[in-house]
Design a protein around this motif. Structure first.
Motif, PDB file in Angstrom:
ATOM      1  N   GLY A   1     100.715  37.258  33.363  1.00 29.17           N
ATOM      2  CA  GLY A   1     101.885  36.401  33.185  1.00 29.17           C
ATOM      3  C   GLY A   1     103.181  37.107  33.560  1.00 29.17           C
ATOM      4  N   ILE A   2     103.295  38.370  33.147  1.00 32.07           N
ATOM      5  CA  ILE A   2     104.487  39.153  33.493  1.00 32.07           C
ATOM      6  C   ILE A   2     104.606  39.297  35.006  1.00 32.07           C
ATOM      7  CG2 ILE A   2     105.586  41.419  33.329  1.00 32.07           C
ATOM      8  CD1 ILE A   2     104.082  41.789  30.654  1.00 32.07           C
ATOM      9  N   ARG A   3     103.512  39.675  35.633  1.00 32.66           N
ATOM     10  CA  ARG A   3     103.543  39.919  37.084  1.00 32.66           C
ATOM     11  C   ARG A   3     103.816  38.632  37.854  1.00 32.66           C
ATOM     12  NH1 ARG A   3     104.245  44.930  38.815  1.00 32.66           N
ATOM     13  NH2 ARG A   3     102.805  44.703  40.577  1.00 32.66           N
ATOM     14  N   SER A   4     103.300  37.530  37.363  1.00 30.26           N
ATOM     15  CA  SER A   4     103.551  36.260  38.039  1.00 30.26           C
ATOM     16  C   SER A   4     105.034  35.909  37.969  1.00 30.26           C
ATOM     17  CB  SER A   4     102.698  35.156  37.417  1.00 30.26           C
ATOM     18  OG  SER A   4     102.643  34.029  38.255  1.00 30.26           O
ATOM     19  N   ARG A   5     105.657  36.133  36.819  1.00 29.47           N
ATOM     20  CA  ARG A   5     107.093  35.875  36.681  1.00 29.47           C
ATOM     21  C   ARG A   5     107.901  36.763  37.618  1.00 29.47           C
ATOM     22  NH1 ARG A   5     106.135  36.292  31.086  1.00 29.47           N
ATOM     23  NH2 ARG A   5     107.419  38.169  31.002  1.00 29.47           N
ATOM     24  N   GLU A   6     107.392  37.935  37.902  1.00 28.79           N
ATOM     25  CA  GLU A   6     108.099  38.869  38.777  1.00 28.79           C
ATOM     26  C   GLU A   6     107.862  38.590  40.263  1.00 28.79           C
ATOM     27  OE1 GLU A   6     108.209  42.707  35.730  1.00 28.79           O
ATOM     28  OE2 GLU A   6     106.802  42.701  37.420  1.00 28.79           O
TER      29      GLU A   6
END
Length: 237
Positions: free
Chosen positions: A157-162
């Motif tokens: 989820g973090i990486r997708s937001r980035e």
């Protein structure tokens, strides 16, 4: 059927509602959805793309033909057992370019300036500082996630937001973290310390009880970066 009619039909099918089988970041309109699907899932047939979009293969093929005219996608034929060859669609280099490399030219200029002015050591220190910042931020977001699946889910989820278009999957006794886009690709190609650093962060935040291995790498010619996460083998007596 026009693009407008196709959009309306998809909305009537409840496309705007969240579907666990479809990536949450899939955007509108239909042409962009097709580009994202080809980016995230690799080459596919028009029939497969149509099923994912909730429409027919012929409707998807019409959209793909328009994208091909713009130079964004191309078709190739593939032999799949007995019968006629199958037409498979994939992104062209121009199509991949629709997914931005965040501030690529400015980043490259700054990296070159740091290296030429202060030397390679200063560039390594910058990467180390970025790694420290990432590690602190990721650790905070993964706080309280004791189960490895939950940790990987939150990390995706973090990486997708980035901007990495990340997702995760279970495969046998391992987990996969898939990153379908790299928003810092130009910087990483200039200095692969970025890739080393990110792998180290993943290992740190996912914990000492697992092993994180990069099994696909965009810079090595793969269409995405992929990481295999599995429990570490118990030491032999």
């Amino acid at each position: 059927m026009s693009s407008h009619d196709m959009e309306k039909g998809l909305e009537e099918k409840g496309w705007e509602k969240k579907d666990p089988e479809k990536p949450e970041w899939l955007p509108r309109p239909v042409a962009d959805r097709l580009l994202v699907l080809l980016k995230s899932r690799g080459p596919q047939t028009a029939a497969d793309l149509g099923r994912t979009l909730g429409t027919t293969g012929e409707n998807a093929r019409q959209q793909l033909t328009r994208l091909a005219a713009e130079g964004l996608v191309a078709a190739r034929t593939e032999a799949r057992g007995v019968g006629r060859p199958t037409q498979v669609w994939q992104l062209t280099e121009t199509g991949h370019g629709r997914f931005p490399d965040t501030h690529a030219e400015l980043t490259l200029q700054l990296l070159r300036a740091v290296r030429e002015t202060f030397g390679a050591y200063a560039l390594d220190r910058l990467i180390d500082m970025r790694e420290d910042d990432m590690l602190k931020a990721y650790q905070q977001e993964l706080s309280g996630a004791d189960d490895i699946r939950e940790r990987v889910k939150r990390l995706a989820g973090i990486r997708s937001r980035e901007g990495y278009m990340a997702e995760w999957r279970e495969q046998d006794d391992t987990l996969l973290l898939l990153e379908n886009h790299c928003p810092i690709c130009a910087a990483a190609a200039t200095c692969q310390g970025f890739c080393r650093s990110e792998l180290a962060v993943f290992q740190d935040v996912l914990g000492p009880d697992v092993e994180v291995e990069r099994i696909e790498h965009i810079l090595a010619g793969a269409r995405r970066c992929a990481y295999r996460i599995k429990p570490k083998a118990a030491p032999q007596a």
